[in-house]
Design an enzyme around this catalytic site. Structure first.
Site, PDB file in Angstrom:
ATOM      1  N   PRO A  25       3.405   9.144  16.852  1.00  0.00           N
ATOM      2  CA  PRO A  25       2.182   8.464  16.406  1.00  0.00           C
ATOM      3  C   PRO A  25       2.421   6.965  16.276  1.00  0.00           C
ATOM      4  CG  PRO A  25       3.218   9.667  14.591  1.00  0.00           C
ATOM      5  CD  PRO A  25       3.949  10.053  15.842  1.00  0.00           C
ATOM      6  N   LEU A  26       1.516   6.183  16.824  1.00  0.00           N
ATOM      7  CA  LEU A  26       1.637   4.718  16.793  1.00  0.00           C
ATOM      8  C   LEU A  26       0.295   4.107  16.419  1.00  0.00           C
ATOM      9  CD1 LEU A  26       3.638   4.152  20.114  1.00  0.00           C
ATOM     10  CD2 LEU A  26       4.524   3.815  17.783  1.00  0.00           C
ATOM     11  N   THR A  27       0.223   3.556  15.236  1.00  0.00           N
ATOM     12  CA  THR A  27      -0.950   2.804  14.812  1.00  0.00           C
ATOM     13  C   THR A  27      -1.041   1.544  15.655  1.00  0.00           C
ATOM     14  OG1 THR A  27      -0.932   3.654  12.572  1.00  0.00           O
ATOM     15  CG2 THR A  27      -1.896   1.467  12.877  1.00  0.00           C
ATOM     16  N   TYR A 189       3.174   7.535   2.594  1.00  0.00           N
ATOM     17  CA  TYR A 189       1.744   7.733   2.361  1.00  0.00           C
ATOM     18  C   TYR A 189       1.533   8.854   1.332  1.00  0.00           C
ATOM     19  CZ  TYR A 189       1.470   4.404   6.114  1.00  0.00           C
ATOM     20  OH  TYR A 189       1.627   3.258   6.857  1.00  0.00           O
ATOM     21  N   ARG A 236       4.636  16.087   9.685  1.00  0.00           N
ATOM     22  CA  ARG A 236       5.609  15.004   9.868  1.00  0.00           C
ATOM     23  C   ARG A 236       6.213  14.618   8.527  1.00  0.00           C
ATOM     24  NH1 ARG A 236       6.029   9.072  12.744  1.00  0.00           N
ATOM     25  NH2 ARG A 236       7.657   9.834  14.112  1.00  0.00           N
TER      26      ARG A 236
HETATM   27  C1  LIG Z   1       3.603  -0.128  16.065  1.00  0.00           C
HETATM   28  C2  LIG Z   1       4.010   1.105  15.294  1.00  0.00           C
HETATM   29  C3  LIG Z   1       3.041   1.921  14.733  1.00  0.00           C
HETATM   30  C4  LIG Z   1       3.393   3.104  14.066  1.00  0.00           C
HETATM   31  N1  LIG Z   1       2.418   3.922  13.577  1.00  0.00           N
HETATM   32  C5  LIG Z   1       2.737   5.121  13.037  1.00  0.00           C
HETATM   33  C6  LIG Z   1       1.721   6.048  12.642  1.00  0.00           C
HETATM   34  O1  LIG Z   1       0.517   5.803  12.808  1.00  0.00           O
HETATM   35  N2  LIG Z   1       2.110   7.221  12.084  1.00  0.00           N
HETATM   36  C7  LIG Z   1       3.439   7.540  11.903  1.00  0.00           C
HETATM   37  O2  LIG Z   1       3.752   8.621  11.395  1.00  0.00           O
HETATM   38  N3  LIG Z   1       4.423   6.680  12.295  1.00  0.00           N
HETATM   39  C8  LIG Z   1       4.098   5.509  12.862  1.00  0.00           C
HETATM   40  N4  LIG Z   1       5.090   4.666  13.308  1.00  0.00           N
HETATM   41  C9  LIG Z   1       6.480   5.144  13.323  1.00  0.00           C
HETATM   42  C10 LIG Z   1       6.813   5.745  14.699  1.00  0.00           C
HETATM   43  O3  LIG Z   1       6.071   6.932  14.930  1.00  0.00           O
HETATM   44  C11 LIG Z   1       8.315   6.093  14.811  1.00  0.00           C
HETATM   45  O4  LIG Z   1       8.670   6.928  13.731  1.00  0.00           O
HETATM   46  C12 LIG Z   1       9.199   4.841  14.800  1.00  0.00           C
HETATM   47  O5  LIG Z   1       8.718   3.872  15.708  1.00  0.00           O
HETATM   48  C13 LIG Z   1      10.648   5.180  15.136  1.00  0.00           C
HETATM   49  O6  LIG Z   1      10.713   5.798  16.428  1.00  0.00           O
HETATM   50  P1  LIG Z   1      11.213   4.934  17.725  1.00  0.00           P
HETATM   51  O7  LIG Z   1      12.610   4.481  17.384  1.00  0.00           O
HETATM   52  O8  LIG Z   1      11.183   5.910  18.879  1.00  0.00           O
HETATM   53  O9  LIG Z   1      10.285   3.795  17.890  1.00  0.00           O
HETATM   54  C14 LIG Z   1       4.767   3.466  13.934  1.00  0.00           C
HETATM   55  C15 LIG Z   1       5.737   2.612  14.461  1.00  0.00           C
HETATM   56  C16 LIG Z   1       5.384   1.456  15.140  1.00  0.00           C
HETATM   57  C17 LIG Z   1       6.471   0.601  15.733  1.00  0.00           C
END
Ligand SMILES: Cc1cc2nc3c(=O)[nH]c(=O)nc-3n(C[C@H](O)[C@H](O)[C@H](O)COP(=O)(O)O)c2cc1C
Length: 371
Positions: A25-27, A189, A236
């Site tokens: 998930p990515l906001t 959260y 999650r």
């Molecule tokens: C731009 C951005 C937005 C994110 N939004 C969410 C989100 O909406 N929900 C969530 O559970 N984690 C969110 N995360 C965390 C990511 O899902 C993930 O756990 C984190 O980036 C580490 O994984 P990676 O090393 O593959 O990037 C976000 C991270 C980034 C960088």
């Protein structure tokens, strides 16, 4: 080492995935100011639909839980219609997508909720600061930042309303065409705020003992499972994370209890953020994966700092059934292909991670030999 392990199909509950590359998930904050998903978002998700499963960006189930400028919600009919654009686009491209159901609790700034005090388990503020809404007429790239505030301690009416909002959000997600839902129990959260001993100082049946701190998650899971079949529900968690003033006296015991809860309800998967070296969160001193395995027999998706090789190695070693990638998906719409063929990965411009429109969002090209 080859990345072949990532490309074996897998079943997560009722969800049949053609590969084990999950989009975390990515906001990205490209919804409307009224928190309605847009056609641009449909384009972005469609570009990434060849992964095993997309977990949507965090999506608020209730206005009181929404504290992020232009993040999407799922509490009204316009939002359901907006999400329908996204799910239709993903399905037309052959993909699968679940909605991450979110409530920010104490991390909501009053600016987002008409000046009200946000709600949380105990009157303890999160640590640090967050993005405030964009002031009218402000044209700068970045949003202003403000510190978190002390929340109002939730009474039982607030808790009942929160549980009902999760259930309705789950029903709305299915009405919008999602393949399932992911309950957001991570990253500080509201569910995480109840689970962890540092943010939950309640003296009633929702605080104190581990069993009591688990109660909100239990009630939410039960209510969601009454609206969505459990084989389409994931959870999650980030039990070791101490970001934003979080922390637990015994993350291992917490993880084991969460695993037992997911086992009891027969959930499709647990999505564990336990970074190997992510820079997003510190590597935990005492990883909790073994404690989850001890109590939960379903699939575990691991996340945090993986590349193709480390992901395949984790799956080969039985440390996960699938791996989710967050930041790599920002700049690599064709991440699945790049991992399969060992192609170089593009770097994201993080200036546009949480702001902007098409730029830094849907304009990252697929790999081409010509560069
Ligand atoms: C731009 C951005 C937005 C994110 N939004 C969410 C989100 O909406 N929900 C969530 O559970 N984690 C969110 N995360 C965390 C990511 O899902 C993930 O756990 C984190 O980036 C580490 O994984 P990676 O090393 O593959 O990037 C976000 C991270 C980034 C960088």
């Amino acid at each position: 080492m080859s990345t072949d392990m990532l490309f074996r199909p897998i079943q997560l509950g009722k969800l049949a995935l053609p590969n084990r590359v999950i989009m975390a998930p990515l906001t990205r904050a490209r919804a409307s100011e009224g928190h309605v998903p847009t056609a641009l978002m449909a384009d972005y998700y469609r570009q990434r639909a060849d992964c095993g499963l997309i977990v949507s960006e965090a999506t608020a189930v209730d206005p009181l839980g929404m504290g992020w400028y232009r993040a999407p919600g799922i509490w009204n009919a316009d939002m359901v219609a907006g999400w329908r654009l996204v799910t239709d686009a993903v399905h037309a491209a052959g993909g699968r997508i679940v909605a991450q159901l979110w409530h920010m609790g104490r991390l909501v700034l009053p600016d987002y909720i008409g000046g009200q005090q946000p709600i949380g388990p105990s009157p303890i503020a999160g640590e640090g600061e967050t993005f405030a809404p964009r002031p009218p007429g402000d044209e700068s790239l970045f949003l202003p930042m403000k510190p978190y505030v002390v929340p109002r301690e939730m009474d039982h009416g607030d808790i009942d309303r929160l549980v009902a909002a999760y259930a309705q959000g789950a029903a709305n997600a299915m009405a919008a065409g999602f393949d399932g839902v992911e309950i957001h129990g991570a990253n500080g959260y509201i569910i995480d705020q109840f689970l962890k001993s540092r943010s939950n100082r309640r003296g009633d049946g929702y605080g104190g003992s581990l069993g009591n701190r688990m109660r909100l998650l239990r009630e939410i899971t039960e209510a969601v499972a009454a609206r969505v079949e459990p084989g389409r529900i994931g959870l999650r968690i980030s039990p070791t994370s101490e970001r934003k003033g979080m922390g637990d006296d015994d993350p291992g015991a917490l993880a084991q209890a969460i695993g037992a809860l997911c086992e009891h309800f027969g959930l499709a998967y647990i999505h564990l953020i336990e970074p190997i070296a992510s820079g997003f969160m510190d590597m935990p001193e005492h990883p909790v994966m073994a404690r989850l395995r001890a109590s939960y027999s379903g699939a575990i998706i691991q996340n945090g700092g993986f590349d193709g090789e480390t992901a395949a190695a984790f799956i080969a070693a039985g440390q996960a059934e699938a791996i989710s990638f967050g930041r790599h998906f920002i700049a690599n719409p064709d991440l699945v292909r790049r991992l399969r063929e060992g192609l170089p990965l593009a770097e994201a411009n993080m200036d546009f991670a949480y702001v902007g429109d098409a730029r830094g969002y849907v304009d990252y090209p697929e790999w081409s030999a010509a560069g």
